[in-house]
Motif scaffolding. Structure first.
Motif, mmCIF file in Angstrom:
data_model
loop_
_atom_site.group_PDB
_atom_site.id
_atom_site.type_symbol
_atom_site.label_atom_id
_atom_site.label_comp_id
_atom_site.label_asym_id
_atom_site.label_seq_id
_atom_site.Cartn_x
_atom_site.Cartn_y
_atom_site.Cartn_z
ATOM 1 N N SER A 193 -42.605 -78.869 33.098
ATOM 2 C CA SER A 193 -43.882 -78.192 33.273
ATOM 3 C C SER A 193 -43.929 -76.923 32.437
ATOM 4 N N PHE A 194 -45.061 -76.719 31.770
ATOM 5 C CA PHE A 194 -45.356 -75.469 31.083
ATOM 6 C C PHE A 194 -46.409 -74.734 31.904
ATOM 7 N N GLU A 195 -46.237 -73.436 32.065
ATOM 8 C CA GLU A 195 -47.222 -72.624 32.784
ATOM 9 C C GLU A 195 -47.449 -71.319 32.038
ATOM 10 N N ARG A 196 -48.694 -70.824 32.178
ATOM 11 C CA ARG A 196 -49.028 -69.549 31.541
ATOM 12 C C ARG A 196 -50.139 -68.873 32.326
ATOM 13 N N VAL A 197 -49.800 -67.759 32.938
ATOM 14 C CA VAL A 197 -50.854 -66.920 33.506
ATOM 15 C C VAL A 197 -51.618 -66.350 32.324
ATOM 16 N N GLN A 198 -52.934 -66.528 32.339
ATOM 17 C CA GLN A 198 -53.731 -66.140 31.172
ATOM 18 C C GLN A 198 -53.487 -64.686 30.810
ATOM 19 N N GLY A 199 -53.199 -64.479 29.523
ATOM 20 C CA GLY A 199 -52.849 -63.158 29.033
ATOM 21 C C GLY A 199 -51.357 -62.978 28.839
ATOM 22 N N LYS A 200 -50.559 -63.983 29.298
ATOM 23 C CA LYS A 200 -49.112 -63.918 29.153
ATOM 24 C C LYS A 200 -48.614 -65.096 28.321
ATOM 25 N N ALA A 201 -47.305 -65.114 28.080
ATOM 26 C CA ALA A 201 -46.705 -66.178 27.268
ATOM 27 C C ALA A 201 -46.410 -67.410 28.128
ATOM 28 N N TRP A 202 -46.237 -68.560 27.464
ATOM 29 C CA TRP A 202 -45.883 -69.805 28.142
ATOM 30 C C TRP A 202 -44.441 -69.743 28.647
ATOM 31 N N THR A 203 -44.205 -70.296 29.812
ATOM 32 C CA THR A 203 -42.851 -70.504 30.319
ATOM 33 C C THR A 203 -42.706 -71.982 30.654
ATOM 34 N N ALA A 204 -41.491 -72.486 30.654
ATOM 35 C CA ALA A 204 -41.254 -73.910 30.927
ATOM 36 C C ALA A 204 -40.136 -74.061 31.941
ATOM 37 N N SER A 205 -40.181 -75.148 32.688
ATOM 38 C CA SER A 205 -39.141 -75.399 33.682
ATOM 39 C C SER A 205 -39.048 -76.886 33.983
ATOM 40 N N TYR A 206 -37.846 -77.300 34.369
ATOM 41 C CA TYR A 206 -37.606 -78.669 34.816
ATOM 42 C C TYR A 206 -37.783 -78.723 36.329
ATOM 43 N N ALA A 207 -38.190 -79.885 36.829
ATOM 44 C CA ALA A 207 -38.362 -80.054 38.268
ATOM 45 C C ALA A 207 -37.310 -81.010 38.821
ATOM 46 N N GLN A 208 -36.810 -80.665 39.989
ATOM 47 C CA GLN A 208 -35.889 -81.531 40.704
ATOM 48 C C GLN A 208 -36.510 -81.873 42.059
ATOM 49 N N PRO A 209 -36.903 -83.140 42.286
ATOM 50 C CA PRO A 209 -37.497 -83.505 43.580
ATOM 51 C C PRO A 209 -36.472 -83.379 44.702
ATOM 52 N N LEU A 210 -36.915 -82.881 45.829
ATOM 53 C CA LEU A 210 -36.047 -82.720 46.988
ATOM 54 C C LEU A 210 -36.458 -83.719 48.064
ATOM 55 N N PRO A 211 -35.509 -84.447 48.645
ATOM 56 C CA PRO A 211 -35.841 -85.394 49.719
ATOM 57 C C PRO A 211 -36.153 -84.653 51.014
ATOM 58 N N PRO A 212 -36.834 -85.308 51.954
ATOM 59 C CA PRO A 212 -37.115 -84.673 53.247
ATOM 60 C C PRO A 212 -35.826 -84.201 53.915
ATOM 61 N N GLY A 213 -35.904 -83.047 54.521
ATOM 62 C CA GLY A 213 -34.740 -82.481 55.189
ATOM 63 C C GLY A 213 -33.915 -81.562 54.323
ATOM 64 N N SER A 214 -34.339 -81.359 53.059
ATOM 65 C CA SER A 214 -33.574 -80.496 52.157
ATOM 66 C C SER A 214 -33.769 -79.028 52.452
ATOM 67 N N ILE A 215 -34.866 -78.686 53.118
ATOM 68 C CA ILE A 215 -35.186 -77.276 53.417
ATOM 69 C C ILE A 215 -34.947 -77.035 54.908
ATOM 70 N N THR A 216 -34.137 -76.042 55.193
ATOM 71 C CA THR A 216 -33.951 -75.640 56.591
ATOM 72 C C THR A 216 -34.186 -74.135 56.679
ATOM 73 N N PHE A 217 -34.730 -73.699 57.799
ATOM 74 C CA PHE A 217 -35.026 -72.281 58.002
ATOM 75 C C PHE A 217 -33.802 -71.594 58.623
ATOM 76 N N VAL A 218 -33.393 -70.503 57.977
ATOM 77 C CA VAL A 218 -32.309 -69.689 58.515
ATOM 78 C C VAL A 218 -32.894 -68.613 59.424
ATOM 79 N N SER A 219 -33.960 -67.947 58.952
ATOM 80 C CA SER A 219 -34.661 -66.961 59.761
ATOM 81 C C SER A 219 -36.109 -66.934 59.300
ATOM 82 N N ARG A 220 -36.999 -66.561 60.226
ATOM 83 C CA ARG A 220 -38.414 -66.510 59.890
ATOM 84 C C ARG A 220 -38.865 -65.071 59.772
ATOM 85 N N ALA A 221 -39.837 -64.874 58.879
ATOM 86 C CA ALA A 221 -40.383 -63.538 58.693
ATOM 87 C C ALA A 221 -41.101 -63.111 59.968
ATOM 88 N N PRO A 222 -41.044 -61.813 60.322
ATOM 89 C CA PRO A 222 -41.739 -61.348 61.533
ATOM 90 C C PRO A 222 -43.245 -61.493 61.395
#
Length: 222
Positions: A193-222
């Motif tokens: 993916s290429f992204e650019r907030v208008q007025g800034k330069a392009w940045t690029a990144s690769y994506a890695q799909p995460l299966p369900p259950g990959s994210i767990t909460f350690v603590s929640r914001a107040p």
């Protein structure tokens, strides 16, 4: 006189018989020469790809729901603890998704995107797509409208446009604005993916799909 009439009648009858015989022979020959027209060819339509299949379990019950991530939460992703520094809530052509800026202590500051996508067919249920993005050094590259090669891999365009966004927390971006993006996919399913907030330069990144259950909460914001 009567004999003459008889001769004429006989010749007439013989002529009619010959004409009938010729007609029948011609009809039979024509039928033999004709072949039934072949049935029309029906074009083969490739079967559509199935929608992504989720792992067994109930979202929000058997594993944590990434859609509930908030700025200030501490989460664990692929064995690494990260704090959610900021978020970008993005909208484009009726679609909405959120990108979260993470601090995992490595100073790489990866982005985590969470989006509910429709199925490929109208009968397919929506599915949750969670992607972890890693920066790619582009060295001044800009997204092409056709195939491009990144690190020896061919990527083909799948989606591009300009979306609106609103920021939250410490995302490193303006409070609101426009975001240009261009997404590509390789033959092995890898995303770029290429992204650019208008007025800034392009940045690029690769994506890695995460299966369900990959994210767990350690603590929640107040």
């Amino acid at each position: 006189m009567s004999m003459t009439i008889a001769v004429v009648l006989g010749l007439s009858i013989a002529t009619v018989i010959l004409l009938l015989a010729a007609f029948v022979a011609t009809t039979r020959q024509d039928r033999k020469g004709r072949r039934p027209a072949p049935p029309p060819e029906i074009p083969l339509v490739p079967a559509p790809l199935a929608a992504p299949v989720t792992a067994p379990g109930v979202l929000g019950s058997d594993y944590d729901d990434p859609r509930t991530i908030k700025v200030g939460d501490e989460i664990e992703c692929q064995g690494l603890r990260s704090r959610v520094l900021g978020a970008m809530h993005i909208s484009w052509q009726g679609k909405q998704w959120t990108q979260y800026l993470l601090d995992d202590g490595s100073r790489r500051y990866p982005w985590l995107s969470v989006e509910v996508r429709d199925g490929l067919l109208s009968t397919d249920p929506p599915h949750l797509e969670v992607l972890l993005w890693a920066d790619v050094p582009t060295q001044g590259m800009i997204p092409a409208k056709s195939m491009l090669i990144m690190e020896g891999v061919e990527f083909f365009p799948i989606e591009r446009g300009t979306a609106s966004f609103k920021s939250e927390g410490d995302s490193g971006q303006p409070d609101r604005g426009l975001l240009d993006f261009a997404e590509y996919r390789a033959a092995d399913g890898r995303l770029l993916s290429f992204e650019r907030v208008q007025g800034k330069a392009w940045t690029a990144s690769y994506a890695q799909p995460l299966p369900p259950g990959s994210i767990t909460f350690v603590s929640r914001a107040p």
